[in-house]
Write a protein that holds these residues in place. Structure first.
Motif, PDB file in Angstrom:
ATOM      1  N   ALA A 175      96.023  79.059  42.595  1.00 13.53           N
ATOM      2  CA  ALA A 175      96.255  79.558  41.205  1.00 13.53           C
ATOM      3  C   ALA A 175      95.613  80.498  40.436  1.00 13.53           C
ATOM      4  N   VAL A 176      94.229  81.118  40.674  1.00 15.42           N
ATOM      5  CA  VAL A 176      93.250  81.598  40.561  1.00 15.42           C
ATOM      6  C   VAL A 176      93.600  82.820  40.687  1.00 15.42           C
ATOM      7  N   THR A 177      94.582  83.526  41.519  1.00 19.70           N
ATOM      8  CA  THR A 177      94.745  84.903  41.599  1.00 19.70           C
ATOM      9  C   THR A 177      96.271  85.197  41.147  1.00 19.70           C
ATOM     10  N   HIS A 178      97.154  83.823  40.789  1.00 19.97           N
ATOM     11  CA  HIS A 178      98.454  84.166  39.545  1.00 19.97           C
ATOM     12  C   HIS A 178      97.971  83.782  37.907  1.00 19.97           C
ATOM     13  N   ILE A 179      96.782  83.743  37.654  1.00 19.98           N
ATOM     14  CA  ILE A 179      96.647  82.920  36.803  1.00 19.98           C
ATOM     15  C   ILE A 179      95.670  84.429  35.589  1.00 19.98           C
ATOM     16  N   VAL A 180      95.322  85.215  36.458  1.00 19.61           N
ATOM     17  CA  VAL A 180      94.322  85.896  35.867  1.00 19.61           C
ATOM     18  C   VAL A 180      95.494  87.250  35.170  1.00 19.61           C
ATOM     19  N   GLU A 181      94.978  88.237  34.692  1.00 17.10           N
ATOM     20  CA  GLU A 181      96.129  89.157  33.996  1.00 17.10           C
ATOM     21  C   GLU A 181      95.213  90.438  34.658  1.00 17.10           C
ATOM     22  N   GLN A 182      96.177  90.449  35.648  1.00 17.32           N
ATOM     23  CA  GLN A 182      96.206  91.233  36.687  1.00 17.32           C
ATOM     24  C   GLN A 182      97.486  92.031  37.203  1.00 17.32           C
ATOM     25  N   PRO A 183      97.562  93.155  37.685  1.00 17.55           N
ATOM     26  CA  PRO A 183      98.342  94.374  37.826  1.00 17.55           C
ATOM     27  C   PRO A 183      99.493  93.526  38.377  1.00 17.55           C
ATOM     28  N   TRP A 184      98.915  92.848  39.758  1.00 15.07           N
ATOM     29  CA  TRP A 184      99.884  92.261  40.720  1.00 15.07           C
ATOM     30  C   TRP A 184     100.679  90.942  39.674  1.00 15.07           C
ATOM     31  N   SER A 185      99.707  90.761  38.682  1.00 16.99           N
ATOM     32  CA  SER A 185     100.471  88.431  38.665  1.00 16.99           C
ATOM     33  C   SER A 185     101.235  89.353  37.419  1.00 16.99           C
ATOM     34  N   ASN A 186     102.551  88.471  37.458  1.00 16.43           N
ATOM     35  CA  ASN A 186     103.926  88.016  36.308  1.00 16.43           C
ATOM     36  C   ASN A 186     103.255  87.132  35.391  1.00 16.43           C
ATOM     37  N   PRO A 187     103.742  87.871  34.184  1.00 21.78           N
ATOM     38  CA  PRO A 187     103.373  86.785  33.239  1.00 21.78           C
ATOM     39  C   PRO A 187     104.115  86.597  33.184  1.00 21.78           C
ATOM     40  N   ARG A 188     105.720  86.086  33.281  1.00 21.80           N
ATOM     41  CA  ARG A 188     106.060  84.602  33.877  1.00 21.80           C
ATOM     42  C   ARG A 188     105.664  83.702  34.486  1.00 21.80           C
ATOM     43  N   THR A 189     104.722  84.020  35.354  1.00 21.89           N
ATOM     44  CA  THR A 189     104.079  82.759  36.574  1.00 21.89           C
ATOM     45  C   THR A 189     103.079  82.714  36.325  1.00 21.89           C
ATOM     46  N   ARG A 190     102.267  83.349  35.087  1.00 24.93           N
ATOM     47  CA  ARG A 190     101.248  82.779  34.605  1.00 24.93           C
ATOM     48  C   ARG A 190     101.165  81.626  34.265  1.00 24.93           C
ATOM     49  N   PRO A 191     101.854  81.070  33.523  1.00 23.63           N
ATOM     50  CA  PRO A 191     102.120  79.231  33.353  1.00 23.63           C
ATOM     51  C   PRO A 191     102.323  78.292  34.244  1.00 23.63           C
ATOM     52  N   LYS A 192     102.832  79.543  34.830  1.00 27.27           N
ATOM     53  CA  LYS A 192     103.701  77.996  36.141  1.00 27.27           C
ATOM     54  C   LYS A 192     102.129  77.958  37.170  1.00 27.27           C
ATOM     55  N   ALA A 193     101.604  78.978  37.617  1.00 26.15           N
ATOM     56  CA  ALA A 193     100.340  78.999  37.941  1.00 26.15           C
ATOM     57  C   ALA A 193      99.117  77.851  37.275  1.00 26.15           C
ATOM     58  N   GLN A 194      98.649  78.080  36.842  1.00 22.36           N
ATOM     59  CA  GLN A 194      98.231  77.159  35.620  1.00 22.36           C
ATOM     60  C   GLN A 194      98.647  76.031  35.218  1.00 22.36           C
ATOM     61  N   GLU A 195      99.651  75.252  35.930  1.00 21.88           N
ATOM     62  CA  GLU A 195     100.550  74.155  36.214  1.00 21.88           C
ATOM     63  C   GLU A 195     100.070  73.663  37.530  1.00 21.88           C
ATOM     64  N   VAL A 196     100.524  74.466  38.173  1.00 21.47           N
ATOM     65  CA  VAL A 196      99.556  74.071  39.753  1.00 21.47           C
ATOM     66  C   VAL A 196      98.215  74.386  40.157  1.00 21.47           C
ATOM     67  N   LEU A 197      96.871  75.002  39.216  1.00 21.93           N
ATOM     68  CA  LEU A 197      95.836  74.470  38.897  1.00 21.93           C
ATOM     69  C   LEU A 197      95.609  72.930  38.330  1.00 21.93           C
ATOM     70  N   GLN A 198      96.338  72.620  37.336  1.00 20.08           N
ATOM     71  CA  GLN A 198      96.066  71.381  36.400  1.00 20.08           C
ATOM     72  C   GLN A 198      96.142  70.328  37.610  1.00 20.08           C
ATOM     73  N   GLY A 199      97.181  70.646  38.223  1.00 21.98           N
ATOM     74  CA  GLY A 199      97.941  69.515  38.879  1.00 21.98           C
ATOM     75  C   GLY A 199      97.184  69.354  40.034  1.00 21.98           C
TER      76      GLY A 199
END
Length: 494
Positions: A141-165
């Protein structure tokens, strides 16, 4: 509907009816998935998609009934986290792989949360799942939430859902609470997270995944005093490893981690096993850096480390040392300042000087000769519209006079000339320096003159009488008049 490849390998019918899974143990499904996933057949993306569909259709009791160790869930979490990890800084496919893994994690977390209120399962089942998956799920979740060159703007909100879960299943309201525990005496999940990260933070492995260092730094920043001290052995080696790298971004990240440790671990713990000397050695290397951004964070970190280092020195010897670590660092900084021509570094050095003077107090008299040379040199040269270096040097001079005022008579001539020369340059300056900045320079210089006058029993007022009478710059005369008529400030820095 065509059967899913994973279901086909298990010889199960399509998922129109969720009851089709009832006769197949969940461990068989997960082990078959892991086997096919390891071989890469038919494709990993389709396998992950199939597993997500199976878990979404599955009943909570079927998924979590087998226990008691749920080891296959831990293997699944690690496999998916590694599958979605970036292989390089700008990995374009990382976001797509993360998007495929998100439904799997969400389904398991939702089922674990549902299990807490299900008869025959309960909270113990949810905790068992967490013990297996907390580390990889949190890192994912932390890997895909942060705004970095490897992360995807579409998946960041979904990764946040994983963290919230994950927080919901653990019964926590925030990430710090999740990592350190919700209540006093309750252990958090930091140990599980670090157990998962530890193999990725060795000298041989940490550079393989560009997200690992950011995840580690993010996790570390969430653990503060008093919780961090019990994890010191786990967080100190990776921090030292990062700070020792040749790349600027890794140096900065490593020093920031060390600074967080210094601020949040008791001095007694840092002094054990020679740790404080190890940290000091790692930071001292950076004092020779030519990158201003590195030097800035290193000086801030060392300033917080010096009191701990000096306590450690006192414990080793009954007699106070003639030269303290603060003396040694300041001597090195002043040496570098005299020879430095890069404006960005001059600003960084100058901003740190007032704190050094305050730290040393009356002992600053040991460095007056060299400090005077630095003050005169830095007052002579403008460093741009903001005049950061000059303003900081004036603060340094003010602190120095307040602490070493009995010695100012011997330095009056040099310092008075330097201050008057700077004030003349400022009042006649026609550059782009904003007027508020000029006024601030003149005001601080006037304060230094008043302090010099008081520390030398009125000699400044006497020496300025002739200057005031012959000065033809009305703006400068306004400030000289203040020195003549205003009382000096109290010398005590307190």
């Amino acid at each position: 509907m065509d059967p899913h490849p994973l279901l086909a390998s298990l010889r199960l019918p399509p998922l129109e009816d969720p009851q089709c899974l009832e006769g197949t143990p969940v461990e068989q499904v997960l082990s078959q998935f892991l086997h096919l996933f390891a071989t890469g057949a038919p494709t990993k993306a389709s396998l992950v998609q199939d597993l997500g569909a199976i878990l979404e259709a599955a009943d909570c009791r079927w998924l979590l009934r087998d226990g008691p160790d749920y080891a296959s869930f831990g293997l699944l979490g690690k496999a998916l986290c590694q599958y979605a990890a970036p292989s390089q800084q700008g990995d374009p496919s990382c976001g797509d792989r993360g998007a495929a893994a998100i439904p799997v994690f969400c389904s398991i977390l939702n089922k674990a949360d549902e299990a807490k209120g299900t008869e025959g399962l309960g909270v113990q089942v949810a905790n068992a799942i967490l013990h297996q998956m907390a580390g990889p799920v949190f890192v994912f979740a932390v890997t895909h939430i942060v705004e970095q060159p490897w992360s995807n703007p579409r998946t960041r909100p979904k990764a946040q859902e994983v963290l919230q879960g994950l927080l919901r299943v653990s019964g926590c309201q925030s990430v710090p609470e999740f990592l350190r525990g919700a209540h006093d005496g309750q252990e958090g999940w930091f140990v599980e997270v670090m157990q998962y990260l530890k193999p990725e933070l060795t000298k041989e492995t940490w550079q393989r995944n560009p997200a690992t260092k950011y995840v580690f730094a993010s996790v570390l920043q969430q653990i503060t005093r008093p919780w961090l001290s019990q994890h010191l052995e786990n967080v100190l080696p990776p921090s030292l490893l990062l700070s020792d790298d040749y790349r600027v971004e890794n140096k900065i990240l490593g020093v920031q981690c060390l600074h967080h440790i210094i601020r949040n671990v008791p001095a007694a713990d840092l002094c054990q096993f020679n740790r404080v000397q190890v940290v000091n050695h790692a930071l001292s290397i950076h004092l020779y850096s030519k990158e201003a951004q590195v030097m800035q964070i290193v000086l801030l970190c060392i300033l917080d480390l010096l009191p701990i280092l000096e306590k450690a020195s006192l414990r080793q010897s009954n007699d106070p040392p003639l030269v303290t670590p603060s003396d040694e660092v300041l001597q090195l900084v002043l040496t570098h300042m005299e020879a430095e021509h890069q404006l960005s570094l001059r600003r960084v050095y100058a901003r740190s000087l007032p704190t050094f003077v305050e730290r040393l107090g009356v002992q600053i008299t040991r460095h007056l000769k060299r400090l005077q040379r630095v003050i005169v040199e830095y007052l002579e040269i403008s460093d741009g519209p903001e005049e950061t270096a000059r303003l900081a040097i004036l603060d340094t001079l003010k602190c120095t006079i307040q602490h070493a005022w009995p010695r100012m008579t011997y330095h009056l001539s040099v310092l008075l000339k330097a201050l008057l020369r700077m004030m003349w340059d400022v009042t006649t300056d026609r550059s782009s320096t904003p007027e508020p900045v000029k006024e601030e320079l003149l005001q601080r210089a006037t304060e230094c003159l008043l302090l010099l006058d008081h520390s030398t029993s009125g000699q400044v007022k006497v020496l300025l009488q002739g200057v005031y009478q012959h000065c033809q710059n009305d703006h400068l005369k306004e400030y000289l008049k203040k020195v003549q008529v205003e009382p000096a400030e109290i010398l005590s820095p307190g």
